[in-house]
Design a protein around this motif. Structure first.
Motif, PDB file in Angstrom:
ATOM      1  N   ASP A  72       7.806 -12.515  25.260  1.00  0.00           N
ATOM      2  CA  ASP A  72       7.532 -13.968  25.407  1.00  0.00           C
ATOM      3  C   ASP A  72       8.062 -14.337  26.966  1.00  0.00           C
ATOM      4  O   ASP A  72       8.190 -15.524  27.273  1.00  0.00           O
ATOM      5  N   VAL A  73       8.039 -13.301  27.794  1.00  0.00           N
ATOM      6  CA  VAL A  73       8.542 -13.642  29.150  1.00  0.00           C
ATOM      7  C   VAL A  73       7.563 -14.343  30.107  1.00  0.00           C
ATOM      8  O   VAL A  73       6.327 -14.076  29.784  1.00  0.00           O
ATOM      9  N   LYS A  74       7.815 -15.032  30.923  1.00  0.00           N
ATOM     10  CA  LYS A  74       6.708 -15.812  31.705  1.00  0.00           C
ATOM     11  C   LYS A  74       6.141 -15.294  32.761  1.00  0.00           C
ATOM     12  O   LYS A  74       6.777 -14.071  32.861  1.00  0.00           O
ATOM     13  N   VAL A  75       5.067 -15.351  33.282  1.00  0.00           N
ATOM     14  CA  VAL A  75       4.417 -14.607  34.201  1.00  0.00           C
ATOM     15  C   VAL A  75       5.203 -14.529  35.546  1.00  0.00           C
ATOM     16  O   VAL A  75       5.742 -15.596  36.106  1.00  0.00           O
ATOM     17  N   GLU A  76       5.337 -13.420  36.201  1.00  0.00           N
ATOM     18  CA  GLU A  76       6.159 -13.345  37.331  1.00  0.00           C
ATOM     19  C   GLU A  76       7.399 -13.507  37.312  1.00  0.00           C
ATOM     20  O   GLU A  76       8.264 -13.600  38.087  1.00  0.00           O
ATOM     21  N   VAL A  77       8.063 -13.169  35.870  1.00  0.00           N
ATOM     22  CA  VAL A  77       9.473 -13.217  35.751  1.00  0.00           C
ATOM     23  C   VAL A  77       9.720 -11.777  35.405  1.00  0.00           C
ATOM     24  O   VAL A  77       9.258 -11.127  34.620  1.00  0.00           O
ATOM     25  N   GLU A  78      10.899 -11.297  36.401  1.00  0.00           N
ATOM     26  CA  GLU A  78      11.503 -10.022  35.812  1.00  0.00           C
ATOM     27  C   GLU A  78      12.216 -10.006  34.681  1.00  0.00           C
ATOM     28  O   GLU A  78      13.052 -10.909  34.237  1.00  0.00           O
ATOM     29  N   CYS A  79      12.148  -8.890  34.088  1.00  0.00           N
ATOM     30  CA  CYS A  79      12.929  -8.691  32.831  1.00  0.00           C
ATOM     31  C   CYS A  79      13.326  -7.257  32.471  1.00  0.00           C
ATOM     32  O   CYS A  79      12.656  -6.285  33.053  1.00  0.00           O
ATOM     33  N   GLU A  80      13.922  -7.170  31.412  1.00  0.00           N
ATOM     34  CA  GLU A  80      14.443  -5.857  31.029  1.00  0.00           C
ATOM     35  C   GLU A  80      14.627  -5.665  29.296  1.00  0.00           C
ATOM     36  O   GLU A  80      15.168  -6.597  28.722  1.00  0.00           O
ATOM     37  N   SER A  81      13.806  -4.795  28.678  1.00  0.00           N
ATOM     38  CA  SER A  81      13.972  -4.487  27.358  1.00  0.00           C
ATOM     39  C   SER A  81      14.812  -3.084  27.126  1.00  0.00           C
ATOM     40  O   SER A  81      14.921  -2.253  28.130  1.00  0.00           O
ATOM     41  N   THR A  82      15.868  -2.857  26.245  1.00  0.00           N
ATOM     42  CA  THR A  82      16.620  -1.815  26.256  1.00  0.00           C
ATOM     43  C   THR A  82      16.457  -1.297  24.583  1.00  0.00           C
ATOM     44  O   THR A  82      15.714  -2.041  23.867  1.00  0.00           O
ATOM     45  N   ILE A  83      16.694  -0.007  24.544  1.00  0.00           N
ATOM     46  CA  ILE A  83      16.862   0.642  23.263  1.00  0.00           C
ATOM     47  C   ILE A  83      18.341   1.467  23.306  1.00  0.00           C
ATOM     48  O   ILE A  83      18.799   2.094  24.310  1.00  0.00           O
ATOM     49  N   SER A  84      18.927   1.105  22.267  1.00  0.00           N
ATOM     50  CA  SER A  84      20.460   1.709  21.841  1.00  0.00           C
ATOM     51  C   SER A  84      20.290   2.573  20.855  1.00  0.00           C
ATOM     52  O   SER A  84      19.536   2.407  19.913  1.00  0.00           O
ATOM     53  N   PHE A  85      21.226   3.528  20.910  1.00  0.00           N
ATOM     54  CA  PHE A  85      21.260   4.476  19.873  1.00  0.00           C
ATOM     55  C   PHE A  85      22.589   4.360  19.593  1.00  0.00           C
ATOM     56  O   PHE A  85      23.594   4.512  20.065  1.00  0.00           O
ATOM     57  N   VAL A  86      22.821   4.194  18.119  1.00  0.00           N
ATOM     58  CA  VAL A  86      24.109   3.982  17.502  1.00  0.00           C
ATOM     59  C   VAL A  86      24.533   4.973  16.356  1.00  0.00           C
ATOM     60  O   VAL A  86      23.499   5.170  15.307  1.00  0.00           O
ATOM     61  N   LEU A  87      25.466   5.660  16.222  1.00  0.00           N
ATOM     62  CA  LEU A  87      25.764   6.698  15.230  1.00  0.00           C
ATOM     63  C   LEU A  87      26.382   5.967  14.213  1.00  0.00           C
ATOM     64  O   LEU A  87      27.258   5.325  14.365  1.00  0.00           O
ATOM     65  N   VAL A  88      25.978   6.516  13.068  1.00  0.00           N
ATOM     66  CA  VAL A  88      26.838   6.031  11.827  1.00  0.00           C
ATOM     67  C   VAL A  88      27.771   6.981  11.365  1.00  0.00           C
ATOM     68  O   VAL A  88      27.586   8.069  10.817  1.00  0.00           O
ATOM     69  N   LEU A  89      29.179   6.982  11.742  1.00  0.00           N
ATOM     70  CA  LEU A  89      29.952   7.899  11.581  1.00  0.00           C
ATOM     71  C   LEU A  89      31.280   7.270  10.959  1.00  0.00           C
ATOM     72  O   LEU A  89      31.932   6.191  11.350  1.00  0.00           O
ATOM     73  N   GLY A  90      31.941   7.972   9.779  1.00  0.00           N
ATOM     74  CA  GLY A  90      33.052   7.370   9.298  1.00  0.00           C
ATOM     75  C   GLY A  90      33.116   5.791   9.082  1.00  0.00           C
ATOM     76  O   GLY A  90      34.175   5.208   9.255  1.00  0.00           O
ATOM     77  N   GLY A  91      31.958   5.311   8.397  1.00  0.00           N
ATOM     78  CA  GLY A  91      32.097   3.768   8.228  1.00  0.00           C
ATOM     79  C   GLY A  91      31.911   2.994   9.519  1.00  0.00           C
ATOM     80  O   GLY A  91      32.115   1.943   9.331  1.00  0.00           O
ATOM     81  N   GLN A  92      31.789   3.418  10.601  1.00  0.00           N
ATOM     82  CA  GLN A  92      31.522   2.736  11.876  1.00  0.00           C
ATOM     83  C   GLN A  92      30.283   2.877  12.411  1.00  0.00           C
ATOM     84  O   GLN A  92      29.494   4.061  12.332  1.00  0.00           O
ATOM     85  N   LEU A  93      29.788   2.006  13.279  1.00  0.00           N
ATOM     86  CA  LEU A  93      28.731   1.974  14.021  1.00  0.00           C
ATOM     87  C   LEU A  93      29.047   2.171  15.514  1.00  0.00           C
ATOM     88  O   LEU A  93      29.748   1.166  16.126  1.00  0.00           O
ATOM     89  N   LEU A  94      28.838   3.219  16.052  1.00  0.00           N
ATOM     90  CA  LEU A  94      29.209   3.699  17.641  1.00  0.00           C
ATOM     91  C   LEU A  94      28.007   3.827  18.416  1.00  0.00           C
ATOM     92  O   LEU A  94      27.252   4.694  18.146  1.00  0.00           O
ATOM     93  N   VAL A  95      28.037   2.898  19.517  1.00  0.00           N
ATOM     94  CA  VAL A  95      27.024   3.057  20.480  1.00  0.00           C
ATOM     95  C   VAL A  95      27.282   4.580  21.309  1.00  0.00           C
ATOM     96  O   VAL A  95      28.287   4.613  22.042  1.00  0.00           O
ATOM     97  N   ALA A  96      26.155   5.001  21.101  1.00  0.00           N
ATOM     98  CA  ALA A  96      26.293   6.642  21.457  1.00  0.00           C
ATOM     99  C   ALA A  96      25.524   6.513  23.017  1.00  0.00           C
ATOM    100  O   ALA A  96      25.838   7.519  24.009  1.00  0.00           O
ATOM    101  N   GLY A  97      24.614   5.501  23.392  1.00  0.00           N
ATOM    102  CA  GLY A  97      23.887   5.492  24.652  1.00  0.00           C
ATOM    103  C   GLY A  97      22.943   4.502  24.708  1.00  0.00           C
ATOM    104  O   GLY A  97      22.254   3.997  23.379  1.00  0.00           O
TER     105      GLY A  97
END
Length: 295
Positions: A190-215
């Protein structure tokens, strides 16, 4: 809990500790407890929180209603449009941006639209509860892996996430035997024309009952500028769907450069390999977007 109370009851699962019997003095001792627990959770998932489901908390098809997820993850929840303590079922602050010192005193007010439930292929669900709004487009709150059962909700892992309210996508994959969440934060939606933006993808490990951002890596980027002999241009970075291997994730990137007539005048392609080292996914090289930033 006193008889007749209507407050939801919770019981935490007991931690499993595997004992290794030594048959000779020459053999090493048992592995550290954390490693044993992590392996046990991978082999047979162990719930860290459980919530019994009352008949009023499921719909006609037997699926949990929205309020059941809220009370499973946030025990102080008493209903929508009420205030309650922002502490999750294992005692963590519910907001990704809240300070721990303020967690006990913080209260939140939510509605039935402040949650996202994404089904996974293995029957679990990825649940994001938005307990805090940074703007009309960004929110934060607890993120959990849960499994609905006929009489209860089991919570296997819990953490926190902050991102786009309307354009965050959650999927479950596997890195070898380790469950891995992929989270798309679509900042360019939904970004407007001529507007700079960034989308990301994060990888989250499921370990020991925790969610750990790996990258985390860019999934899409837009930038405007000029090129000699071309004039006004738009740089756009995109990626192909990640490829998951037993110990790595591969991502192919592409940069397209378009002129004002939307003709492609330049392009650049590359591949990044993220290798699992401990609880981190380490990239073998920078994103090709770094070449655009140098211009």
């Amino acid at each position: 809990m006193a008889r007749g109370s209507t407050a939801p009851t919770f019981r935490r699962s007991r931690r499993v500790l595997l004992a290794i019997l030594l048959t000779s003095c020459g053999k090493s001792g048992p592995p550290p407890r954390s490693l044993v627990e992590d392996k046990a959770r991978r082999d047979v998932p162990i719930a860290i929180c459980r919530k019994p489901l009352a008949p009023s908390e499921v719909n006609e098809s037997g699926a949990p209603r929205a309020e059941a997820y809220w009370s499973a993850l946030l025990p102080s929840f008493q209903g929508f449009n009420t205030t309650f303590n922002a502490v999750d079922c294992i005692g963590q602050t519910a907001s990704a941006n809240a300070r721990p010192a303020a967690a006990a005193a913080a209260t939140i007010h939510v509605s039935s639209t402040d949650s996202t439930v994404s089904p996974a292929p293995d029957g679990t669900q990825l649940v994001w509860l938005r307990t805090s709004a940074q703007s009309d487009r960004l929110a934060s709150g607890p993120l959990a892996v849960v499994r609905p059962r006929p009489s209860e909700l089991d919570v296997y892992a819990i953490g926190s996430y902050a991102g786009s309210t309307a354009h965050s996508r959650f999927e479950l994959a596997k890195l070898g035997a380790v469950p891995l969440l992929t989270i798309r934060n679509e900042g360019c939606a939904d970004v407007k024309v001529e507007v700079e933006c960034e989308s990301t993808i994060s990888f989250v490990l499921v370990l020991g009952g925790q969610l750990l951002v790996a990258g985390t890596t860019p999934a899409e980027r837009l930038k405007y500028g000029t090129l000699k002999d071309v004039g006004r241009v738009k740089w756009r970075l995109t990626i192909e769907p990640p490829v998951f291997e037993p110990q790595a994730v591969r991502i192919k990137e592409k940069i397209s450069v378009h002129d004002v007539a939307d003709n492609e005048v330049r392009k650049l392609e590359g591949e990044r390999i993220f290798t699992l080292r401990g609880s981190e996914l380490v990239a073998n090289t920078e994103s090709i977007w770094s070449q655009v930033q140098q211009r």
